[in-house]
Design a protein around this motif. Structure first.
Motif, PDB file in Angstrom:
ATOM      1  N   ASN A 106      37.247  51.247 179.115  1.00 41.60           N
ATOM      2  CA  ASN A 106      37.741  49.883 179.327  1.00 41.60           C
ATOM      3  C   ASN A 106      37.908  49.659 180.824  1.00 41.60           C
ATOM      4  OD1 ASN A 106      40.106  51.195 180.009  1.00 41.60           O
ATOM      5  ND2 ASN A 106      41.245  50.563 178.202  1.00 41.60           N
ATOM      6  N   SER A 107      38.615  48.606 181.208  1.00 41.23           N
ATOM      7  CA  SER A 107      38.746  48.338 182.652  1.00 41.23           C
ATOM      8  C   SER A 107      39.921  49.091 183.261  1.00 41.23           C
ATOM      9  CB  SER A 107      38.912  46.837 182.915  1.00 41.23           C
ATOM     10  OG  SER A 107      40.199  46.391 182.522  1.00 41.23           O
ATOM     11  N   ARG A 108      40.861  49.590 182.412  1.00 40.59           N
ATOM     12  CA  ARG A 108      42.104  50.150 182.962  1.00 40.59           C
ATOM     13  C   ARG A 108      42.090  51.659 183.097  1.00 40.59           C
ATOM     14  NH1 ARG A 108      45.768  48.375 178.624  1.00 40.59           N
ATOM     15  NH2 ARG A 108      43.784  48.101 177.551  1.00 40.59           N
ATOM     16  N   GLY A 109      41.071  52.292 182.524  1.00 41.15           N
ATOM     17  CA  GLY A 109      40.982  53.738 182.686  1.00 41.15           C
ATOM     18  C   GLY A 109      41.174  54.488 181.386  1.00 41.15           C
TER      19      GLY A 109
ATOM     20  N   ALA B 248      30.959  45.372 175.173  1.00 40.82           N
ATOM     21  CA  ALA B 248      31.849  44.511 174.370  1.00 40.82           C
ATOM     22  C   ALA B 248      33.000  44.047 175.251  1.00 40.82           C
ATOM     23  CB  ALA B 248      32.346  45.276 173.152  1.00 40.82           C
ATOM     24  N   VAL B 249      32.667  43.190 176.208  1.00 43.25           N
ATOM     25  CA  VAL B 249      33.641  42.709 177.202  1.00 43.25           C
ATOM     26  C   VAL B 249      33.595  41.179 177.233  1.00 43.25           C
ATOM     27  CG1 VAL B 249      33.331  44.789 178.631  1.00 43.25           C
ATOM     28  CG2 VAL B 249      31.974  42.741 179.125  1.00 43.25           C
ATOM     29  N   PRO B 250      34.591  40.533 177.832  1.00 45.45           N
ATOM     30  CA  PRO B 250      34.468  39.094 178.070  1.00 45.45           C
ATOM     31  C   PRO B 250      33.290  38.825 179.016  1.00 45.45           C
ATOM     32  CG  PRO B 250      36.716  39.880 178.480  1.00 45.45           C
ATOM     33  CD  PRO B 250      35.866  41.088 178.304  1.00 45.45           C
TER      34      PRO B 250
ATOM     35  N   PRO C 192      29.860  40.384 185.966  1.00 40.60           N
ATOM     36  CA  PRO C 192      29.552  40.742 187.365  1.00 40.60           C
ATOM     37  C   PRO C 192      30.159  42.066 187.807  1.00 40.60           C
ATOM     38  CG  PRO C 192      30.254  38.443 187.192  1.00 40.60           C
ATOM     39  CD  PRO C 192      30.531  39.084 185.860  1.00 40.60           C
ATOM     40  N   THR C 193      31.126  42.578 187.055  1.00 40.49           N
ATOM     41  CA  THR C 193      31.767  43.842 187.453  1.00 40.49           C
ATOM     42  C   THR C 193      31.050  45.067 186.878  1.00 40.49           C
ATOM     43  OG1 THR C 193      33.244  44.020 185.540  1.00 40.49           O
ATOM     44  CG2 THR C 193      34.019  42.658 187.378  1.00 40.49           C
ATOM     45  N   LEU C 194      30.070  44.849 186.006  1.00 41.71           N
ATOM     46  CA  LEU C 194      29.403  45.993 185.368  1.00 41.71           C
ATOM     47  C   LEU C 194      28.490  46.699 186.376  1.00 41.71           C
ATOM     48  CD1 LEU C 194      28.497  44.366 181.925  1.00 41.71           C
ATOM     49  CD2 LEU C 194      30.507  45.739 182.518  1.00 41.71           C
TER      50      LEU C 194
ATOM     51  N   SER D 204      33.163  38.617 162.898  1.00 42.96           N
ATOM     52  CA  SER D 204      34.484  38.977 163.422  1.00 42.96           C
ATOM     53  C   SER D 204      34.742  40.458 163.158  1.00 42.96           C
ATOM     54  CB  SER D 204      35.576  38.137 162.748  1.00 42.96           C
ATOM     55  OG  SER D 204      35.850  38.659 161.465  1.00 42.96           O
ATOM     56  N   PHE D 205      35.586  41.040 163.973  1.00 39.89           N
ATOM     57  CA  PHE D 205      35.821  42.495 163.839  1.00 39.89           C
ATOM     58  C   PHE D 205      36.400  42.843 162.473  1.00 39.89           C
ATOM     59  CE2 PHE D 205      40.448  43.117 164.400  1.00 39.89           C
ATOM     60  CZ  PHE D 205      40.836  41.851 164.806  1.00 39.89           C
ATOM     61  N   LYS D 206      37.203  41.948 161.908  1.00 44.41           N
ATOM     62  CA  LYS D 206      37.799  42.252 160.589  1.00 44.41           C
ATOM     63  C   LYS D 206      36.727  42.255 159.502  1.00 44.41           C
ATOM     64  CE  LYS D 206      42.489  40.805 161.534  1.00 44.41           C
ATOM     65  NZ  LYS D 206      43.531  39.804 161.371  1.00 44.41           N
TER      66      LYS D 206
HETATM   67  N1  NAP Z   1      36.937  39.894 168.445  1.00 39.42           N
HETATM   68  C1  NAP Z   1      35.858  39.721 167.665  1.00 39.42           C
HETATM   69  O1  NAP Z   1      35.979  39.679 166.422  1.00 39.42           O
HETATM   70  C2  NAP Z   1      34.494  39.609 168.293  1.00 39.42           C
HETATM   71  C3  NAP Z   1      33.408  39.610 167.429  1.00 39.42           C
HETATM   72  C4  NAP Z   1      32.120  39.555 167.960  1.00 39.42           C
HETATM   73  C5  NAP Z   1      31.939  39.467 169.331  1.00 39.42           C
HETATM   74  N2  NAP Z   1      33.014  39.425 170.157  1.00 39.42           N
HETATM   75  C6  NAP Z   1      32.756  39.329 171.611  1.00 39.42           C
HETATM   76  O2  NAP Z   1      32.764  40.672 172.123  1.00 39.42           O
HETATM   77  C7  NAP Z   1      33.391  40.689 173.416  1.00 39.42           C
HETATM   78  C8  NAP Z   1      34.655  41.528 173.336  1.00 39.42           C
HETATM   79  O3  NAP Z   1      35.551  40.889 172.431  1.00 39.42           O
HETATM   80  P1  NAP Z   1      36.910  41.567 171.945  1.00 39.42           P
HETATM   81  O4  NAP Z   1      37.492  40.618 170.975  1.00 39.42           O
HETATM   82  O5  NAP Z   1      36.659  42.965 171.557  1.00 39.42           O
HETATM   83  O6  NAP Z   1      37.747  41.505 173.297  1.00 39.42           O
HETATM   84  P2  NAP Z   1      39.060  42.325 173.672  1.00 39.42           P
HETATM   85  O7  NAP Z   1      39.741  42.826 172.457  1.00 39.42           O
HETATM   86  O8  NAP Z   1      39.796  41.487 174.649  1.00 39.42           O
HETATM   87  O9  NAP Z   1      38.465  43.622 174.425  1.00 39.42           O
HETATM   88  C9  NAP Z   1      37.749  43.495 175.624  1.00 39.42           C
HETATM   89  C10 NAP Z   1      37.508  44.886 176.136  1.00 39.42           C
HETATM   90  O10 NAP Z   1      36.718  44.784 177.318  1.00 39.42           O
HETATM   91  C11 NAP Z   1      37.314  45.603 178.325  1.00 39.42           C
HETATM   92  N3  NAP Z   1      36.914  45.158 179.628  1.00 39.42           N
HETATM   93  C12 NAP Z   1      37.168  43.983 180.228  1.00 39.42           C
HETATM   94  N4  NAP Z   1      36.591  43.958 181.457  1.00 39.42           N
HETATM   95  C13 NAP Z   1      35.972  45.145 181.604  1.00 39.42           C
HETATM   96  C14 NAP Z   1      35.212  45.723 182.648  1.00 39.42           C
HETATM   97  N5  NAP Z   1      34.998  45.054 183.782  1.00 39.42           N
HETATM   98  N6  NAP Z   1      34.721  46.969 182.469  1.00 39.42           N
HETATM   99  C15 NAP Z   1      34.966  47.663 181.326  1.00 39.42           C
HETATM  100  N7  NAP Z   1      35.685  47.151 180.291  1.00 39.42           N
HETATM  101  C16 NAP Z   1      36.176  45.908 180.449  1.00 39.42           C
HETATM  102  C17 NAP Z   1      38.794  45.485 178.048  1.00 39.42           C
HETATM  103  O11 NAP Z   1      39.477  46.518 178.694  1.00 39.42           O
HETATM  104  P3  NAP Z   1      40.951  46.253 179.315  1.00 39.42           P
HETATM  105  O12 NAP Z   1      41.803  45.864 178.174  1.00 39.42           O
HETATM  106  O13 NAP Z   1      41.300  47.581 179.930  1.00 39.42           O
HETATM  107  O14 NAP Z   1      40.774  45.161 180.335  1.00 39.42           O
HETATM  108  C18 NAP Z   1      38.795  45.625 176.535  1.00 39.42           C
HETATM  109  O15 NAP Z   1      38.691  46.979 176.152  1.00 39.42           O
HETATM  110  C19 NAP Z   1      33.664  39.240 173.782  1.00 39.42           C
HETATM  111  O16 NAP Z   1      32.586  38.741 174.542  1.00 39.42           O
HETATM  112  C20 NAP Z   1      33.742  38.547 172.416  1.00 39.42           C
HETATM  113  O17 NAP Z   1      33.385  37.185 172.489  1.00 39.42           O
HETATM  114  C21 NAP Z   1      34.305  39.510 169.665  1.00 39.42           C
END
Ligand code: NAP
Length: 222
Positions: free
Chosen positions: A31-34, A67-69, A74-76, A131-133
């Motif tokens: 993730n981003s925090r380590g 799987a990030v926002p 740009p940070t990848l 959705s994840f669920k």
């Molecule tokens: N939730 C769903 O059901 C779902 C379903 C399909 C697709 N998606 C999509 O998948 C993506 C992730 O969704 P999510 O719901 O899983 O989000 P989330 O729960 O907020 O998780 C995002 C993850 O990305 C990490 N992250 C953020 N910036 C990062 C970086 N620069 N480098 C490495 N890791 C980073 C976060 O780490 P930190 O917490 O350490 O910042 C966290 O682990 C989004 O684009 C979303 O639209 C979501």
């Protein structure tokens, strides 16, 4: 056994990781925090799961899940993803990501935007429309009558084949929905995004066959 690296281990990343572990694969979370912030999640997943930096997770993966926002693209770091099969789960949402002109104008899909930051990755869009669920609750073994389908999109046949094999191993069948340029057909708000698997309020979801996914993709407009 495949090693799957995760860049982003939140709701969708950790759910894919859980299904991957249940199917006998190995996962490396980041993730981003380590890595220390993912120690509990990795421990819950068991001995085939570990936590690492994003660079290490990318380097370790036969397949890497991003799987990030979208605002984090740009940070990848491109180098460890060069030549890798990379799954893009990401959806653009201006309320979370801020406005990105190329995505607002639909001149690019979000996967094509991601490719600008990781140009040598072999990108496959998958999992963004469920959705994840529902992803967790609708997984079924191969051959089950109520096994659901997930669409994939990509430009690289070997990467699509690897992702198809992985998705089939974790409980779903696959519909090939064409190239990344067509992946707008499964973006946020399109007919195939979420709806076919049932309302979010029903955590069990409803199984969706190949015809349901193909019909939803065909009726997308932009
Ligand atoms: N939730 C769903 O059901 C779902 C379903 C399909 C697709 N998606 C999509 O998948 C993506 C992730 O969704 P999510 O719901 O899983 O989000 P989330 O729960 O907020 O998780 C995002 C993850 O990305 C990490 N992250 C953020 N910036 C990062 C970086 N620069 N480098 C490495 N890791 C980073 C976060 O780490 P930190 O917490 O350490 O910042 C966290 O682990 C989004 O684009 C979303 O639209 C979501």
């Amino acid at each position: 056994m495949t090693t799957v690296g995760f860049i982003g281990s939140g709701y969708i990343g950790s759910t894919i990781a859980r299904l991957a572990i249940e199917a006998g694969h190995q996962v490396v979370l980041s993730n981003s925090r380590g890595p220390e912030t993912l120690a509990d999640t990795a421990a819950e997943l068991g001995p085939r799961a570990s936590a690492a930096t994003s660079g290490e997770a990318a380097a370790a993966g036969d397949i890497v899940v991003v799987a990030v926002p979208v605002k984090a693209f740009p940070t990848l770091t491109a180098a460890p993803l060069a030549g890798k099969t990379v799954i893009d789960t990401c959806n653009y949402g201006p309320e979370r990501d801020g406005h990105i002109p190329e995505l607002d104008s639909t001149s690019l899909t979000s996967s094509e935007l991601l490719l600008r930051y990781v140009p040598d990755a072999m990108l496959v869009k998958a999992f963004n429309n469920i959705s994840f669920k529902h992803l967790l609750s609708l997984a079924r073994p191969a051959g089950s009558a109520d096994r659901s389908y997930l669409p994939i999109a990509g430009d690289c046949a070997p990467a699509k084949a690897a992702v198809t094999e992985f998705i089939e191993s974790i409980g779903y069948s696959v519909v090939d929905a064409g190239p990344l340029a067509d992946s707008w057909r499964r973006a946020t708000g399109t007919p195939v995004w979420g709806t076919p698997y049932g309302p979010f309020s029903n955590e069990k979801g409803q199984p969706v066959g190949e015809d349901g996914i193909r019909a939803a993709l065909a009726t997308a407009t932009r």
